[in-house]
Design a protein around this motif. Sequence first.
Motif, PDB file in Angstrom:
ATOM      1  N   ARG A 118     -43.482 -54.685  76.892  1.00 10.68           N
ATOM      2  CA  ARG A 118     -44.013 -55.134  78.191  1.00 10.68           C
ATOM      3  C   ARG A 118     -43.551 -54.250  79.350  1.00 10.68           C
ATOM      4  N   THR A 119     -42.745 -53.233  79.091  1.00 14.44           N
ATOM      5  CA  THR A 119     -42.190 -52.410  80.157  1.00 14.44           C
ATOM      6  C   THR A 119     -43.272 -51.596  80.851  1.00 14.44           C
ATOM      7  N   THR A 120     -43.211 -51.564  82.190  1.00 13.01           N
ATOM      8  CA  THR A 120     -44.137 -50.749  82.976  1.00 13.01           C
ATOM      9  C   THR A 120     -43.346 -49.691  83.742  1.00 13.01           C
ATOM     10  N   LYS A 186     -41.480 -47.897  71.577  1.00  9.56           N
ATOM     11  CA  LYS A 186     -41.779 -49.323  71.569  1.00  9.56           C
ATOM     12  C   LYS A 186     -42.625 -49.745  72.771  1.00  9.56           C
ATOM     13  N   SER A 187     -42.946 -48.801  73.652  1.00  9.64           N
ATOM     14  CA  SER A 187     -43.635 -49.132  74.901  1.00  9.64           C
ATOM     15  C   SER A 187     -45.120 -49.379  74.679  1.00  9.64           C
ATOM     16  N   ASP A 188     -45.745 -49.919  75.729  1.00  8.57           N
ATOM     17  CA  ASP A 188     -47.196 -49.975  75.796  1.00  8.57           C
ATOM     18  C   ASP A 188     -47.744 -48.554  75.710  1.00  8.57           C
ATOM     19  N   ILE A 189     -48.954 -48.425  75.193  1.00 12.49           N
ATOM     20  CA  ILE A 189     -49.523 -47.102  74.954  1.00 12.49           C
ATOM     21  C   ILE A 189     -49.676 -46.272  76.228  1.00 12.49           C
ATOM     22  N   ASP A 190     -49.754 -46.927  77.398  1.00 11.04           N
ATOM     23  CA  ASP A 190     -49.986 -46.206  78.649  1.00 11.04           C
ATOM     24  C   ASP A 190     -48.712 -45.679  79.308  1.00 11.04           C
ATOM     25  N   ASP A 194     -48.083 -42.707  82.121  1.00 10.67           N
ATOM     26  CA  ASP A 194     -47.691 -43.098  83.480  1.00 10.67           C
ATOM     27  C   ASP A 194     -46.457 -42.341  83.945  1.00 10.67           C
ATOM     28  N   LEU A 195     -45.617 -41.948  83.007  1.00 12.34           N
ATOM     29  CA  LEU A 195     -44.385 -41.238  83.351  1.00 12.34           C
ATOM     30  C   LEU A 195     -44.632 -39.788  83.766  1.00 12.34           C
ATOM     31  N   LEU A 196     -45.787 -39.246  83.390  1.00 13.66           N
ATOM     32  CA  LEU A 196     -46.030 -37.815  83.578  1.00 13.66           C
ATOM     33  C   LEU A 196     -45.864 -37.388  85.036  1.00 13.66           C
ATOM     34  N   HIS A 197     -46.470 -38.121  85.957  1.00 12.73           N
ATOM     35  CA  HIS A 197     -46.442 -37.738  87.369  1.00 12.73           C
ATOM     36  C   HIS A 197     -45.011 -37.723  87.890  1.00 12.73           C
ATOM     37  N   VAL A 198     -44.245 -38.743  87.562  1.00 11.41           N
ATOM     38  CA  VAL A 198     -42.870 -38.831  88.052  1.00 11.41           C
ATOM     39  C   VAL A 198     -42.011 -37.713  87.463  1.00 11.41           C
ATOM     40  N   LEU A 244     -32.903 -38.159  78.814  1.00 11.22           N
ATOM     41  CA  LEU A 244     -32.908 -38.218  77.354  1.00 11.22           C
ATOM     42  C   LEU A 244     -33.779 -39.383  76.929  1.00 11.22           C
ATOM     43  N   ILE A 245     -34.856 -39.081  76.208  1.00  7.53           N
ATOM     44  CA  ILE A 245     -35.815 -40.089  75.762  1.00  7.53           C
ATOM     45  C   ILE A 245     -35.679 -40.220  74.253  1.00  7.53           C
ATOM     46  N   THR A 246     -35.345 -41.418  73.777  1.00  7.58           N
ATOM     47  CA  THR A 246     -35.178 -41.591  72.338  1.00  7.58           C
ATOM     48  C   THR A 246     -36.413 -42.248  71.727  1.00  7.58           C
ATOM     49  N   SER A 247     -36.642 -41.932  70.462  1.00  9.79           N
ATOM     50  CA  SER A 247     -37.772 -42.487  69.725  1.00  9.79           C
ATOM     51  C   SER A 247     -37.373 -42.625  68.261  1.00  9.79           C
ATOM     52  N   ASN A 248     -37.724 -43.768  67.675  1.00 11.13           N
ATOM     53  CA  ASN A 248     -37.499 -43.969  66.242  1.00 11.13           C
ATOM     54  C   ASN A 248     -38.695 -43.533  65.409  1.00 11.13           C
ATOM     55  N   GLY A 249     -39.661 -42.890  66.059  1.00 11.05           N
ATOM     56  CA  GLY A 249     -40.805 -42.351  65.337  1.00 11.05           C
ATOM     57  C   GLY A 249     -41.832 -43.383  64.939  1.00 11.05           C
ATOM     58  N   GLU A 250     -41.893 -44.503  65.683  1.00  8.39           N
ATOM     59  CA  GLU A 250     -42.852 -45.542  65.329  1.00  8.39           C
ATOM     60  C   GLU A 250     -44.278 -45.171  65.717  1.00  8.39           C
ATOM     61  N   ARG A 251     -44.442 -44.200  66.624  1.00  8.66           N
ATOM     62  CA  ARG A 251     -45.792 -43.713  66.954  1.00  8.66           C
ATOM     63  C   ARG A 251     -45.689 -42.358  67.611  1.00  8.66           C
ATOM     64  N   GLU A 252     -46.815 -41.665  67.684  1.00  8.95           N
ATOM     65  CA  GLU A 252     -46.873 -40.351  68.312  1.00  8.95           C
ATOM     66  C   GLU A 252     -47.092 -40.495  69.817  1.00  8.95           C
ATOM     67  N   PHE A 253     -46.649 -39.499  70.577  1.00  8.83           N
ATOM     68  CA  PHE A 253     -46.863 -39.479  72.018  1.00  8.83           C
ATOM     69  C   PHE A 253     -47.990 -38.502  72.360  1.00  8.83           C
ATOM     70  N   PRO A 254     -48.636 -38.692  73.505  1.00  4.53           N
ATOM     71  CA  PRO A 254     -49.723 -37.788  73.901  1.00  4.53           C
ATOM     72  C   PRO A 254     -49.224 -36.345  74.036  1.00  4.53           C
ATOM     73  N   ALA A 255     -50.124 -35.398  73.780  1.00  5.52           N
ATOM     74  CA  ALA A 255     -49.745 -33.984  73.855  1.00  5.52           C
ATOM     75  C   ALA A 255     -49.262 -33.608  75.252  1.00  5.52           C
ATOM     76  N   ALA A 256     -49.888 -34.162  76.298  1.00 10.23           N
ATOM     77  CA  ALA A 256     -49.476 -33.841  77.667  1.00 10.23           C
ATOM     78  C   ALA A 256     -48.046 -34.287  77.934  1.00 10.23           C
TER      79      ALA A 256
END
Length: 344
Positions: A118-120, A186-190, A194-198, A244-256
């Motif tokens: 649910r994190t935005t 674990k985040s919402d797909i968007d 949304d983080l890109l601009h920041v 530092l952004i951690t991921s357990n590999g549950e899904r892929e992130f966008p190329a951008a």
Amino acid sequence: MSGPDAPDSTDWRVFRATGRAPGEPSRLPGPPPWRRFGGGPPLLPPPDDPEAALRRLGPGDHVPQLGPEQIDTVNAALLLRRPLLITGPPGIGKSTLAYLLSRELRLGRVLQWNIVSRTTLRDGLYAYDAIGRAQAIAAWQGAEQRTPADGGPPPALGDFITLGPLGTALLPYDRPRVLLVDELDKSDIDLPNDLLHVLENGSYDIPELVRDAARSARVHTDDPEQFAPVSGGRVECREFPVVLITSNGEREFPAAFRRRCLPLEMRALTREQLLAIVSGHLGSLPPDAEAMVDLFVRRVRAGGTHSLDQLLNAARLTTVDGFRAEGEGRKLIETLLRDLAKGR
């Protein structure tokens, strides 16, 4: 400092994964021209949090968990002012790297942003307590009607705004803050988009303050009992934070998104490293530590999902007076070292 870990004036690296802080803060190399930011005026250095580092790293010397190539990747991220995208199985020490970096480079308290479905983006930037402000204004208006001379000024808008971990990391500090974005997969797909601009611009606006008649506000930050001034409703960093952004590999992130990060894969720890970590956290090796570590390694190699915390918990239990690792005690050790992928 002398010996193999001593800084070399010809070495481009500022981070060596030793976990030992130098007498003076390490001087970071200047950013590339395209990663320079103009936030200001500079804030005072952030508070430290040695207790959090102690919980994560243990009381003894840190056990090296990164190889030369991984250390170079971390240093490249520091030099280029780019986030690290850290992957690897759960419980391997991905988030611990943030505390190691903070201690070794003396960058103060780690700002931790824990991600759920649910994190935005706004959760990481700031929170505005609109209900609390409405209640405070109503109370102030009531006091004004009763005692007009003693009512005082109305509640300031900034008193009801609290910057989140990401929002605090982008304040104008002279040295970068360390920001841990934990389990982004674990985040919402968007959220990654949304983080890109920041992450690209090192700044953001707080619309409530942009619309406010006052040109500046004093807001709460993610650091306990700390405040920061915000002018014109805009926050911009001076030094891009160490992200530092951690991921357990549950899904892929966008190329951008991946294009803006440097990838770092954490590998499984060796038997020797695990023994050294247990010894570092407990002060010495318990009598049954080697057999316990061997069991842990076999289960990991068999494809099970296991966390370093499980091993440390089991090892700590064997040091309690009166506890025996045989019989029913053995069954409890087996429970602590269970495969997390199998539910109970």
